[in-house]
Motif scaffolding. Structure first.
Motif, short mmCIF file in Angstrom:
data_model
loop_
_atom_site.label_atom_id
_atom_site.label_comp_id
_atom_site.label_asym_id
_atom_site.label_seq_id
_atom_site.Cartn_x
_atom_site.Cartn_y
_atom_site.Cartn_z
N GLY A 1 -11.30 1.67 -3.49
CA GLY A 1 -10.68 0.44 -2.99
C GLY A 1 -9.69 0.68 -1.87
O GLY A 1 -8.91 -0.22 -1.53
N GLY A 2 -9.71 1.87 -1.28
CA GLY A 2 -8.78 2.20 -0.21
C GLY A 2 -9.44 2.14 1.16
O GLY A 2 -10.56 1.65 1.32
N HIS A 3 -8.73 2.67 2.14
CA HIS A 3 -9.20 2.63 3.52
C HIS A 3 -8.77 3.91 4.22
O HIS A 3 -7.62 4.38 4.04
N LEU A 4 -9.68 4.49 5.00
CA LEU A 4 -9.38 5.70 5.77
C LEU A 4 -9.45 5.37 7.26
O LEU A 4 -10.41 4.73 7.71
N GLU A 5 -8.43 5.82 8.00
CA GLU A 5 -8.36 5.50 9.43
C GLU A 5 -8.03 6.77 10.21
O GLU A 5 -7.21 7.59 9.77
N ILE B 1 -4.70 7.58 4.98
CA ILE B 1 -5.37 7.09 3.78
C ILE B 1 -4.49 6.02 3.16
O ILE B 1 -3.34 6.30 2.80
N SER B 2 -5.00 4.81 3.06
CA SER B 2 -4.25 3.70 2.47
C SER B 2 -4.83 3.38 1.09
O SER B 2 -6.03 3.17 0.95
N ASP C 1 0.83 -1.21 0.00
CA ASP C 1 0.00 0.00 0.00
C ASP C 1 0.86 1.25 0.00
O ASP C 1 2.03 1.23 0.40
N THR D 1 -12.76 7.32 -0.61
CA THR D 1 -11.61 6.42 -0.44
C THR D 1 -12.04 4.97 -0.59
O THR D 1 -11.37 4.17 -1.26
N THR D 2 -13.16 4.62 0.04
CA THR D 2 -13.68 3.25 -0.09
C THR D 2 -14.04 2.93 -1.52
O THR D 2 -13.80 1.83 -2.02
N GLN E 1 0.55 4.88 1.89
CA GLN E 1 -0.18 5.51 2.99
C GLN E 1 0.12 7.00 3.01
O GLN E 1 1.29 7.41 3.00
N ASP F 1 -14.12 9.48 3.49
CA ASP F 1 -14.18 8.04 3.76
C ASP F 1 -14.91 7.31 2.62
O ASP F 1 -14.45 6.26 2.15
#
Length: 470
Positions: free
Chosen positions: A435-439, A452-453, A384, A431-432, A386, A428
């Motif tokens: 196909g990514g991920h937010l934390e 953000i990945s 990934d 990003t989804t 980030q 969020d």
């Protein structure tokens, strides 16, 4: 309870075996004793009683000595008996055969009843343990499997229309009229099945299934009503939030624009050039604020409608990160970009990624104390990329992080003056969609870090095993 076909088959097999034995004994009657033949006949009678039931056992117990008398005892082919010893042997045979066949038949019947009771207990235990969101489907599947049916359907009949609630098997009926048998379990719900004819005992067990299905159908209807009520409640909550946003967050910039424009239009006041510029700057700033709010509302509408279709391609972060900072205008002056060289490209939609970063960076700048800078960096971590947006503002408690990612949710109206609670939710969602991920994480020494990945366009593993920290 044994089925009639099984009894008939056992009786037929017994008759064939008796005939075959008799033919063998006739060919050997000069070398075989009558008592030996009767002993072998007795074994056959016991077998017939065990497989065919009591009636078949009694018939064979009577037929076997008659056959022996006719073919094996002199004078042959007559029922007369010259030797009293032979008569005694036949009487003993009949008595023993009747007693043994009766006991064997009773034992076999009890064993079959015990096996049926065990199966019923197992089925009832499964029914008692049926639970969870798919309990109705599980019970209907058990009903179809237990009785080896071709298909089972739970059908609701409303205004002459048949609606399938749940089905099981390879050939479930779609209407009670198509079923081999059906059973109403409520005023409007019927269980219909296709398959073989059932015994009385099987119908008794099946009614236990019907009772359980009736309870689960009622629970199914209650769950549907609860889901509808929850959907209405959420829609009402969303409508209330939108009205609050329109009444507060949209009205405020409109009021500021109107005040500045009205002041500039006053013909009886000669405003100094500096004040005129302040009015124009206020109009420009508040227009930008309105544009951001409306854009966020439109983006959230697209996300909730499932209309976002990212065009994924390799995106260099050294291009999209500066563009995102530039898009927030003067607020970007308090942002530090740290982009290491030779980073692989991210797999993303460049326009959506810029929108995500602009929302998060603007949010970080807004909540940072005066004089504190926002740090934006990127690293490669495993497969990934980030992106870290680090601020030193008030932060967000872990218990509240899921809430702030929901549309129109803010922790406090006092914390924000330029949005409707959509910035993080949109970031969020976009990003989804890529196909990514937010934390959300804590910043050391206070503040919030948004991570953000995104997948790498070049899926080569990272060379630095310590990657993954900003």
């Amino acid at each position: 309870m044994r089925s009639s076909p099984r009894r008939i088959a056992a009786g037929a097999a017994g008759a064939v075996l008796l005939a075959a034995l008799t033919a063998l004994f006739v060919s050997l009657r000069d070398d075989i004793d009558v008592s030996t033949a009767l002993g072998i006949y007795l074994l056959v009678v016991v077998g017939i009683a065990a497989l065919g039931g009591r009636l078949a056992g009694i018939v064979s117990a009577v037929a076997a000595p008659l056959i022996a008398n006719w073919f094996l005892i002199e004078p042959y082919r007559t029922l007369r008996i010259n030797d009293p010893e032979n008569l005694t042997e036949l009487l003993v045979f009949v008595t023993v055969a009747l007693i043994v066949s009766t006991f064997v038949s009773v034992a076999a019947t009890r064993a079959a009843d015990a096996e049926q009771a065990r199966e019923e207990a197992t089925n009832l235990a499964r029914l008692a343990g049926s639970g969870g969101p798919d309990a109705l489907q599980v019970v209907v599947d058990q009903l179809c499997t237990t009785f080896a049916l071709d298909g089972v359907a739970v059908i609701e009949q409303i205004d002459g229309r048949s609606d399938l609630i749940v089905t099981s098997g390879s050939n479930p009926p779609t209407d009670p009229a198509e079923a081999d048998f059906s059973e109403p379990i409520s005023d409007s719900v019927v269980v219909a099945a296709r398959g073989r004819a059932l015994t009385v005992d099987e119908h008794r067990v099946m009614h236990v299934f019907f009772g359980q299905i009736a309870k689960l159908v009622e629970q199914h209807h209650v769950a549907e009503l609860a889901a509808e009520a929850e959907a209405f409640a959420r829609a009402d909550e969303l409508r209330t939030a939108i009205l609050r946003a329109v009444s507060h967050d949209l009205r405020s910039p409109l009021a500021a624009i109107k005040a500045s424009a009205s002041s500039l239009r006053q013909s009886d006041v000669e405003w100094p050039e500096e004040i005129r510029n302040d009015f124009l700057a206020s109009i420009e700033d508040e227009t930008d604020r309105l544009t951001t709010i409306v854009s966020n509302l439109l983006d959230m509408g697209r996300l909730q409608a499932g209309a976002v279709r990212p065009a994924l391609r390799p995106v260099p972060l050294e291009e999209v990160l500066p563009a995102a900072v530039h898009s927030i205008g003067a607020r970007g002056a308090s942002v530090d970009l740290v982009i290491p060289g030779e980073l692989p490209d991210a797999l993303a939609d460049p326009a959506l990624l810029e929108r995500v970063l602009a929302n998060i960076i603007a949010n970080a700048v807004e909540f940072s104390p005066h004089g504190e800078r926002v740090r934006v960096s990127a690293v490669q971590y495993r497969r990934d990329l980030q992106i870290y947006v680090v601020d030193h503002g008030p932060g967000i408690r872990p218990a509240d992080r899921a809430t702030v990612l929901q549309p129109f949710h803010r922790l406090s109206d006092s914390l924000s003056s330029s949005g409707v609670g959509l910035g993080l939710a949109i970031a969020d969602g976009l990003t989804t969609a890529m196909g990514g991920h937010l934390e959300l994480r804590d910043t050391p020494n206070g503040g919030l870090t948004v991570v953000i990945s995104l997948a790498m366009a070049d899926l080569q593993p990272p060379s630095d095993p310590k990657a993954g920290t900003p």
